[in-house]
Scaffold this active site. Structure first.
Site, PDB file in Angstrom:
ATOM      1  N   ARG A  15      63.269  79.225  96.255  1.00  0.00           N
ATOM      2  CA  ARG A  15      63.839  79.011  95.003  1.00  0.00           C
ATOM      3  C   ARG A  15      64.205  77.673  94.401  1.00  0.00           C
ATOM      4  NH1 ARG A  15      69.667  79.859  93.872  1.00  0.00           N
ATOM      5  NH2 ARG A  15      69.837  80.778  91.572  1.00  0.00           N
ATOM      6  N   HIS A  20      63.144  76.723  90.609  1.00  0.00           N
ATOM      7  CA  HIS A  20      64.049  75.699  89.870  1.00  0.00           C
ATOM      8  C   HIS A  20      63.783  74.595  89.508  1.00  0.00           C
ATOM      9  CE1 HIS A  20      67.645  79.088  90.023  1.00  0.00           C
ATOM     10  NE2 HIS A  20      66.350  79.831  90.129  1.00  0.00           N
ATOM     11  N   ASP A  21      62.982  73.765  90.423  1.00  0.00           N
ATOM     12  CA  ASP A  21      62.764  72.486  90.001  1.00  0.00           C
ATOM     13  C   ASP A  21      61.537  72.578  88.927  1.00  0.00           C
ATOM     14  OD1 ASP A  21      62.511  69.598  90.295  1.00  0.00           O
ATOM     15  OD2 ASP A  21      60.861  69.806  91.673  1.00  0.00           O
ATOM     16  N   VAL A  79      62.539  73.447  85.603  1.00  0.00           N
ATOM     17  CA  VAL A  79      63.417  72.444  84.708  1.00  0.00           C
ATOM     18  C   VAL A  79      62.684  70.973  84.506  1.00  0.00           C
ATOM     19  CG1 VAL A  79      65.667  71.584  84.329  1.00  0.00           C
ATOM     20  CG2 VAL A  79      65.537  74.025  85.252  1.00  0.00           C
ATOM     21  N   GLY A 107      59.761  70.242  84.764  1.00  0.00           N
ATOM     22  CA  GLY A 107      58.631  70.088  85.767  1.00  0.00           C
ATOM     23  C   GLY A 107      58.808  69.828  86.993  1.00  0.00           C
ATOM     24  N   SER A 141      63.549  66.709  90.346  1.00  0.00           N
ATOM     25  CA  SER A 141      64.925  66.406  89.417  1.00  0.00           C
ATOM     26  C   SER A 141      65.985  67.331  89.906  1.00  0.00           C
ATOM     27  CB  SER A 141      64.799  66.616  88.018  1.00  0.00           C
ATOM     28  OG  SER A 141      64.155  67.825  87.797  1.00  0.00           O
ATOM     29  N   GLU A 161      71.362  68.624  87.258  1.00  0.00           N
ATOM     30  CA  GLU A 161      70.741  70.161  87.362  1.00  0.00           C
ATOM     31  C   GLU A 161      71.565  70.966  88.493  1.00  0.00           C
ATOM     32  OE1 GLU A 161      66.506  70.087  87.772  1.00  0.00           O
ATOM     33  OE2 GLU A 161      66.271  68.669  86.570  1.00  0.00           O
ATOM     34  N   ASP A 183      56.985  90.566 101.784  1.00  0.00           N
ATOM     35  CA  ASP A 183      55.988  91.943 101.850  1.00  0.00           C
ATOM     36  C   ASP A 183      56.128  92.437 100.474  1.00  0.00           C
ATOM     37  OD1 ASP A 183      58.520  93.126 101.926  1.00  0.00           O
ATOM     38  OD2 ASP A 183      57.978  93.642 104.126  1.00  0.00           O
TER      39      ASP A 183
HETATM   40  C1  HEM Z   1      61.735  86.419  86.742  1.00  0.00           C
HETATM   41  C2  HEM Z   1      63.096  86.050  86.729  1.00  0.00           C
HETATM   42  C3  HEM Z   1      64.083  85.763  87.784  1.00  0.00           C
HETATM   43  C4  HEM Z   1      65.182  85.595  87.726  1.00  0.00           C
HETATM   44  C5  HEM Z   1      66.207  86.435  86.593  1.00  0.00           C
HETATM   45  C6  HEM Z   1      65.672  85.373  88.778  1.00  0.00           C
HETATM   46  C7  HEM Z   1      67.190  85.448  89.322  1.00  0.00           C
HETATM   47  C8  HEM Z   1      67.450  85.215  90.572  1.00  0.00           C
HETATM   48  C9  HEM Z   1      68.945  85.319  90.993  1.00  0.00           C
HETATM   49  C10 HEM Z   1      70.282  85.643  89.797  1.00  0.00           C
HETATM   50  C11 HEM Z   1      69.042  85.090  92.190  1.00  0.00           C
HETATM   51  C12 HEM Z   1      70.458  85.111  93.054  1.00  0.00           C
HETATM   52  C13 HEM Z   1      70.937  83.914  93.263  1.00  0.00           C
HETATM   53  C14 HEM Z   1      72.061  83.668  94.165  1.00  0.00           C
HETATM   54  O1  HEM Z   1      73.000  84.495  94.002  1.00  0.00           O
HETATM   55  O2  HEM Z   1      72.142  82.883  95.236  1.00  0.00           O
HETATM   56  C15 HEM Z   1      67.844  84.814  92.535  1.00  0.00           C
HETATM   57  C16 HEM Z   1      67.397  84.649  94.033  1.00  0.00           C
HETATM   58  C17 HEM Z   1      65.965  84.032  94.464  1.00  0.00           C
HETATM   59  N1  HEM Z   1      65.045  83.854  93.753  1.00  0.00           N
HETATM   60 FE1  HEM Z   1      64.874  84.676  91.729  1.00  0.00          FE
HETATM   61  N2  HEM Z   1      64.687  85.013  89.593  1.00  0.00           N
HETATM   62  C18 HEM Z   1      63.574  85.106  88.925  1.00  0.00           C
HETATM   63  C19 HEM Z   1      62.198  84.705  89.668  1.00  0.00           C
HETATM   64  C20 HEM Z   1      62.052  84.073  90.707  1.00  0.00           C
HETATM   65  C21 HEM Z   1      60.927  83.376  91.045  1.00  0.00           C
HETATM   66  C22 HEM Z   1      59.792  83.212  90.088  1.00  0.00           C
HETATM   67  C23 HEM Z   1      61.027  82.922  92.578  1.00  0.00           C
HETATM   68  C24 HEM Z   1      59.992  82.219  93.271  1.00  0.00           C
HETATM   69  C25 HEM Z   1      58.859  81.636  92.664  1.00  0.00           C
HETATM   70  C26 HEM Z   1      62.434  83.431  92.838  1.00  0.00           C
HETATM   71  C27 HEM Z   1      62.649  83.259  94.078  1.00  0.00           C
HETATM   72  C28 HEM Z   1      64.195  83.522  94.310  1.00  0.00           C
HETATM   73  C29 HEM Z   1      64.381  83.583  95.779  1.00  0.00           C
HETATM   74  C30 HEM Z   1      63.508  83.342  97.268  1.00  0.00           C
HETATM   75  C31 HEM Z   1      65.730  83.868  95.855  1.00  0.00           C
HETATM   76  C32 HEM Z   1      66.583  83.951  97.127  1.00  0.00           C
HETATM   77  C33 HEM Z   1      67.224  82.997  97.306  1.00  0.00           C
HETATM   78  C34 HEM Z   1      68.158  82.813  98.824  1.00  0.00           C
HETATM   79  O3  HEM Z   1      68.587  84.287  99.151  1.00  0.00           O
HETATM   80  O4  HEM Z   1      68.658  81.793  99.113  1.00  0.00           O
HETATM   81  N3  HEM Z   1      62.865  84.169  91.806  1.00  0.00           N
HETATM   82  N4  HEM Z   1      66.830  84.983  91.690  1.00  0.00           N
END
Ligand code: HEM
Length: 359
Positions: free
Chosen positions: A72, A76-77, A80, A82, A86, A100, A272
């Site tokens: 994640r 997020h890096d 925002v 590139g 940052s 950020e 998976d």
């Molecule tokens: C498509 C739109 C996406 C939305 C709206 C979204 C939104 C979110 C949100 C709200 C969380 C929970 C954060 C928290 O409460 O701690 C999250 C977690 C996460 N996101 Fe996304 N995300 C998106 C796409 C992605 C992408 C593209 C990736 C990776 C390339 C990603 C990887 C992750 C991972 C691995 C977590 C779990 C983080 C953790 O448990 O520490 N997400 N995401």
């Protein structure tokens, strides 16, 4: 060359595809002319990649939530300003401005920052002023995916670190948990990526989880006619209501202690296909997850990915490689190699650009 846009990359690919001798992938195309290069540190810091891998694996063994956090951070890096690290800065050079990291979209929900700190300090002791924080984040995200069961993929490197970080850069650059496919797609396309990348990379939600306040609006007072989002499986919603307080209740408002729920409770630490199976069964945690299964434009891909783990792993690798190309800083005079990922170098610490390994 300043920021290497994926739009330029797309033009390169289209031009090259016209040639019958073109057999290179999009990622290889981006590496043309040494912008980014697989094996970039082979000569200047040969231990870099193995060191990062070992640190990620050690941290994962101590805390199995780390791989999700690292993936994640990378996302997020890159979205925002590139892939310039940052997101790691504790302070911005602009007086009085927040970074950020201080945005609610990041904040305490970022996990894995200490893994990056350990990797950077270890690598600095091996090869001082050589490996950028942006590259460490990209390598660590790949190693995190592997630690979670992905077969792995090469990571092109040579990114340089950005010189600033502003909270005000976030709005519009990251998708939100309540957004639909149209809005998500717009954000990805704005980065030179595609709707397919958005679906595939959402498969990262196969690991990790979300805090209740990210989705509790789906569980309570959803609409005038429905307390719970009707798009959510009622049994799943009932279970979530036992864990998550209603929005606005004191328990739910304490950010540090807000409950967190696994995206994919069946295989929470495995990258998976069961995330896709769950969203097809209306057990997606976020509104955005659910939207991918409901939208007729994305559902067929969700179904294909749910059926075929090899397809998911292959496409995930390609999309992660593309993600790592978003607006990278490359070349002499752009950015720097930070000595500490949390702070830009002071003027006396400025270092010359790192050359690719075959210079
Ligand atoms: C498509 C739109 C996406 C939305 C709206 C979204 C939104 C979110 C949100 C709200 C969380 C929970 C954060 C928290 O409460 O701690 C999250 C977690 C996460 N996101 Fe996304 N995300 C998106 C796409 C992605 C992408 C593209 C990736 C990776 C390339 C990603 C990887 C992750 C991972 C691995 C977590 C779990 C983080 C953790 O448990 O520490 N997400 N995401």
């Amino acid at each position: 060359m300043a920021r290497f846009s994926l739009l330029v990359l797309a033009a390169l690919i289209i031009a090259a595809a016209a040639s019958s001798s073109w057999h290179r992938s999009a990622v290889e195309a981006a590496i043309v002319d040494g912008l980014l290069q697989v094996g970039f540190y082979d000569r200047t810091c040969p231990e870099a990649e193995s060191t990062i891998r070992e640190i990620v694996n050690t941290d994962k063994n101590n805390d199995p939530t780390i791989p999700a956090g690292l993936i994640r951070i990378f996302f997020h890096d890159c979205f925002v300003k590139g892939c310039d690290a940052s997101i790691l800065l504790d302070e911005t050079p602009t007086p009085g401005e927040e970074t950020e990291k201080q945005s609610p979209a990041n904040g305490f929900t970022l996990n894995g920052l200490s893994t990056i700190d350990v990797a950077k300090s270890t690598i600095e002791s091996l090869c001082p002023r050589t490996v950028s924080c942006a590259d460490i984040v990209a390598f660590a995200a790949r190693d995190a995916a592997v630690a979670a069961g992905h077969p792995g993929y090469p990571v092109a490197a040579g990114r340089r670190d950005g010189l600033g970080s502003l909270k005000s850069s976030l709005p519009g650059n990251l998708p939100g948990p309540g957004q639909g496919v149209g809005e998500i797609t717009r954000v990805f396309v704005g980065k030179g990526m595609t709707q397919e990348d958005a679906v595939v990379l959402s498969g990262a939600h196969s690991i990790g989880g979300a805090h209740c306040f990210m989705f509790s609006d789906r569980l309570y007072n959803f609409s005038a006619g429905a307390d719970v989002d009707p798009a959510m499986d009622p049994g799943y919603a009932g279970m979530l209501r036992t864990v998550c307080p209603a929005p606005g209740s004191p328990d739910g408002e304490d950010p540090e202690n807000a409950p967190k729920v696994a995206f994919d409770a069946r295989t929470e630490q495995r990258l998976d296909t069961s995330y896709f199976v769950e969203v097809l069964s209306r057990r997606g945690l976020l509104g955005s997850d659910n939207a991918l299964a409901e939208d007729p434009g994305t559902r067929p891909l969700v179904e294909a990915l749910a059926r075929d783990v090899q397809l998911f792993h292959r496409k995930f690798a390609e999309s992660m490689q593309k993600l790592g190309m978003v607006d990278v800083l490359v070349g002499e005079g752009n950015g720097e190699i930070r000595m500490d990922c949390r702070a830009v170098n002071t003027p006396g610490e400025q270092v010359p650009p790192t050359l690719p390994s075959d210079f």
